[in-house]
Scaffold this motif. Structure first.
Motif, PDB file in Angstrom:
ATOM      1  N   ASP A   1       0.740  -1.374  -0.118  1.00  0.00           N
ATOM      2  CA  ASP A   1       0.128  -0.029   0.083  1.00  0.00           C
ATOM      3  C   ASP A   1       0.864   1.343  -0.068  1.00  0.00           C
ATOM      4  O   ASP A   1       0.188   2.267   0.032  1.00  0.00           O
ATOM      5  CB  ASP A   1      -0.911   0.251   1.157  1.00  0.00           C
ATOM      6  CG  ASP A   1      -1.797  -1.298   1.430  1.00  0.00           C
ATOM      7  OD1 ASP A   1      -2.555  -1.419  -0.025  1.00  0.00           O
ATOM      8  OD2 ASP A   1      -2.068  -1.450   2.255  1.00  0.00           O
ATOM      9  N   ILE A   2       2.040   1.281  -0.003  1.00  0.00           N
ATOM     10  CA  ILE A   2       2.859   2.404  -0.165  1.00  0.00           C
ATOM     11  C   ILE A   2       3.571   2.752  -1.340  1.00  0.00           C
ATOM     12  O   ILE A   2       4.386   2.120  -2.055  1.00  0.00           O
ATOM     13  CB  ILE A   2       4.176   1.948   0.772  1.00  0.00           C
ATOM     14  CG1 ILE A   2       3.799   1.800   2.261  1.00  0.00           C
ATOM     15  CG2 ILE A   2       5.099   3.362   0.943  1.00  0.00           C
ATOM     16  CD1 ILE A   2       5.055   1.287   3.356  1.00  0.00           C
TER      17      ILE A   2
ATOM     18  N   TRP B   1       5.785   4.068  -4.257  1.00  0.00           N
ATOM     19  CA  TRP B   1       7.373   4.027  -4.344  1.00  0.00           C
ATOM     20  C   TRP B   1       7.660   4.541  -5.563  1.00  0.00           C
ATOM     21  O   TRP B   1       7.166   4.173  -6.811  1.00  0.00           O
ATOM     22  CB  TRP B   1       7.841   2.446  -4.321  1.00  0.00           C
ATOM     23  CG  TRP B   1       9.385   2.109  -4.244  1.00  0.00           C
ATOM     24  CD1 TRP B   1      10.130   2.587  -3.614  1.00  0.00           C
ATOM     25  CD2 TRP B   1       9.845   1.925  -5.487  1.00  0.00           C
ATOM     26  NE1 TRP B   1      11.278   1.963  -3.941  1.00  0.00           N
ATOM     27  CE2 TRP B   1      11.257   1.684  -5.202  1.00  0.00           C
ATOM     28  CE3 TRP B   1       9.702   1.507  -6.931  1.00  0.00           C
ATOM     29  CZ2 TRP B   1      12.214   1.424  -6.023  1.00  0.00           C
ATOM     30  CZ3 TRP B   1      10.631   1.050  -7.671  1.00  0.00           C
ATOM     31  CH2 TRP B   1      11.994   0.959  -7.292  1.00  0.00           C
TER      32      TRP B   1
ATOM     33  N   THR C   1       4.265  -0.208  -6.125  1.00  0.00           N
ATOM     34  CA  THR C   1       4.324   0.070  -4.668  1.00  0.00           C
ATOM     35  C   THR C   1       4.904  -1.128  -3.802  1.00  0.00           C
ATOM     36  O   THR C   1       5.218  -2.125  -4.232  1.00  0.00           O
ATOM     37  CB  THR C   1       2.748  -0.149  -4.171  1.00  0.00           C
ATOM     38  OG1 THR C   1       2.171  -1.386  -4.425  1.00  0.00           O
ATOM     39  CG2 THR C   1       1.900   1.081  -4.925  1.00  0.00           C
TER      40      THR C   1
ATOM     41  N   THR D   1       5.601  -3.040   0.182  1.00  0.00           N
ATOM     42  CA  THR D   1       5.032  -3.329   1.612  1.00  0.00           C
ATOM     43  C   THR D   1       5.603  -2.618   2.607  1.00  0.00           C
ATOM     44  O   THR D   1       6.943  -2.349   2.494  1.00  0.00           O
ATOM     45  CB  THR D   1       4.890  -4.859   1.762  1.00  0.00           C
ATOM     46  OG1 THR D   1       6.261  -5.426   1.635  1.00  0.00           O
ATOM     47  CG2 THR D   1       4.161  -5.528   0.371  1.00  0.00           C
ATOM     48  N   PRO D   2       5.089  -2.584   3.874  1.00  0.00           N
ATOM     49  CA  PRO D   2       5.793  -2.097   5.141  1.00  0.00           C
ATOM     50  C   PRO D   2       7.211  -2.844   5.362  1.00  0.00           C
ATOM     51  O   PRO D   2       8.470  -2.327   5.553  1.00  0.00           O
ATOM     52  CB  PRO D   2       4.989  -2.568   6.168  1.00  0.00           C
ATOM     53  CG  PRO D   2       3.829  -2.121   5.791  1.00  0.00           C
ATOM     54  CD  PRO D   2       3.807  -2.756   4.256  1.00  0.00           C
TER      55      PRO D   2
ATOM     56  N   LEU E   1       9.823  -1.789   2.700  1.00  0.00           N
ATOM     57  CA  LEU E   1      10.173  -0.394   3.212  1.00  0.00           C
ATOM     58  C   LEU E   1      11.297  -0.632   4.215  1.00  0.00           C
ATOM     59  O   LEU E   1      12.414  -0.043   3.994  1.00  0.00           O
ATOM     60  CB  LEU E   1       9.188   0.622   3.753  1.00  0.00           C
ATOM     61  CG  LEU E   1       9.422   1.845   4.079  1.00  0.00           C
ATOM     62  CD1 LEU E   1       9.760   2.611   2.915  1.00  0.00           C
ATOM     63  CD2 LEU E   1       8.218   2.547   4.686  1.00  0.00           C
TER      64      LEU E   1
ATOM     65  N   LEU F   1       9.889   6.600   4.842  1.00  0.00           N
ATOM     66  CA  LEU F   1       8.529   6.944   4.392  1.00  0.00           C
ATOM     67  C   LEU F   1       8.704   8.426   4.426  1.00  0.00           C
ATOM     68  O   LEU F   1       8.902   9.110   5.445  1.00  0.00           O
ATOM     69  CB  LEU F   1       7.778   6.616   5.303  1.00  0.00           C
ATOM     70  CG  LEU F   1       6.187   6.611   4.897  1.00  0.00           C
ATOM     71  CD1 LEU F   1       5.927   6.024   3.501  1.00  0.00           C
ATOM     72  CD2 LEU F   1       5.178   6.004   5.688  1.00  0.00           C
TER      73      LEU F   1
ATOM     74  N   MET G   1       4.998   8.506   0.864  1.00  0.00           N
ATOM     75  CA  MET G   1       5.242   7.637  -0.074  1.00  0.00           C
ATOM     76  C   MET G   1       7.019   7.548   0.177  1.00  0.00           C
ATOM     77  O   MET G   1       7.499   8.142   0.776  1.00  0.00           O
ATOM     78  CB  MET G   1       5.341   7.905  -1.493  1.00  0.00           C
ATOM     79  CG  MET G   1       5.529   9.436  -1.828  1.00  0.00           C
ATOM     80  SD  MET G   1       5.296   9.768  -3.724  1.00  0.00           S
ATOM     81  CE  MET G   1       3.274   9.631  -3.798  1.00  0.00           C
TER      82      MET G   1
END
Length: 387
Positions: A31-32, A34, A54, A56-57, A60, A67, A91
């Motif tokens: 959901d992030i 990139w 995108t 994921t946590p 990341l 972030l 993002m």
């Protein structure tokens, strides 16, 4: 007017980015958002809130990336240097950025955005590197910017926003002309016109390009246009951003593309949402991310170009993703695209109608170019305290 100045690291936190391991599935499609520099090159406005890829946590945290809060100023630091945007949602970025998280008590994000936009060439001049130029975190930190009070910063940003809106409206008028041309094509040759269809390979031949060595400065000192995806912004192209010397044709595999060839993008992230098509109205060369489509006898270039534009949604459905994430359109898929069979009489009738639009377009282009020149002057005055 005398303003104070400050280094960028005195008014903003400078944040780099990174890429999660591409082979680890659980790092991707989260959901992030990139961002890569290519995403900014295709950006039509000042803000970015959605990206093709995108993470994921887990992706990341395992990549060491950070972030970025909404309202940060994203600055590409390589490939190329100087793309700028403001993120509307949190993002992350890849390693091609040195983004700025403004201290809201010292600098307005939109003022910083416009200053960076106005000083793109200066930022590019700071780049180091043999293979490709890059600006490091330390270099970005030392960049000095003018720093009027926040009220004045916001006033300047507002003036530039308004002026830029006028430029965008003028460019939008050009896009509407292109849409009108597509409507004329659909009226004459669309599904309800009764025309039979044929493979694209029946009406043109496909030719590839390449990139001459950047280590040979003399290769890049000529006047022969060398088109790449960044040039394909309008339907008719008369010149390129980059040029090569004729010696390239003797010492490399690069070949001349005759004028009135149709060029399309076949590799790049822009294919995730758009299929750029242009007519090369001059003799030229192309890079490896384009295909040059040479019309066969009995095929008008304008007809060929608009045949492809009309089929863009179908062509985009054939785009695949390479292992490293880049979008690509293979030649077989492209050349199997169905285009109308039309008599030369019908093609020339279509071209005559399009030529009338092109005459109007030339007038609009001149006006848009004049607005661009005025805007460049306005930017210069804005950061000299002359507004």
């Amino acid at each position: 007017m005398s303003w104070s100045t400050a280094r960028l690291d005195q008014v903003a936190e400078i944040v780099g980015g990174s890429t999660p391991k591409t082979g680890v599935a659980e790092y991707w499609n989260g959901d992030i958002p990139w961002v890569t520099p290519a995403d900014l090159s295709d950006l039509s406005g000042h803000y970015i809130g959605k990206t093709p890829r995108t993470v994921t946590p887990a992706g990341l945290s395992n990549s060491g990336s950070k972030l970025l809060a909404a309202g940060s100023v994203l600055l590409s630091s390589r490939a190329p240097i100087g793309h700028v945007a403001i993120n509307t949602v949190p993002m992350a970025t890849n390693q091609g950025f040195k983004s700025l998280v403004p201290d809201a008590s010292k600098v307005d994000s939109k003022f910083l955005f416009w200053w960076l936009k106005a000083n793109k060439l200066y930022l590019q001049s700071l780049g180091n590197g043999a293979t490709f130029k890059e600006i490091s975190k330390a270099i970005v930190a030392r960049v000095v910017i003018p720093l009027p009070c926040l009220v004045e910063q916001r006033r300047i940003a507002s003036i530039l926003d308004h002026a830029d809106t006028l430029r965008v409206k003028r460019r939008r008028a050009l896009l509407l002309l292109d849409e009108l041309a597509t409507s004329i094509f659909v009226e004459m040759f669309g599904a309800n016109s009764g025309h039979e269809m044929q493979d694209l390979s029946d009406v043109c031949s496909a030719h590839s390009g390449g990139t001459p060595s950047k280590a040979r400065a003399d290769y890049w000192e000529g006047g022969l246009p060398w088109f790449s995806p960044k040039d394909l912004k309008t339907l008719n192209l008369y010149d390129a951003i980059d040029h090569v010397n004729a010696v390239v044709l003797e010492e490399t595999a690069l070949r001349i593309i005759p004028k009135d060839t149709v060029a399309v993008v076949v590799r790049g992230m822009i294919l995730s949402h758009s299929f750029p098509v242009s007519r090369l109205r001059v003799q030229s060369t192309i890079n490896q991310d384009l295909k040059a489509l040479l019309p066969k006898n009995g095929i008008d270039p304008a007809f060929l170009a608009h045949s492809l534009i009309a089929q863009a949604p179908i062509i985009l459905s054939k785009v695949s993703t390479a292992g490293h994430g880049t979008k690509r359109l293979d030649t077989q898929s492209l050349m199997s695209t169905q285009v109308p069979k039309a008599s030369m009489k019908s093609q020339l009738e279509f071209r005559a109608r399009i030529d009338r639009l092109d005459s109007h377009r030339e007038t609009l282009v001149k006006r848009a170019d004049a607005l661009d020149e005025l805007f460049a002057s306005l930017q210069h005055r804005a950061f000299q305290g002359e507004l």
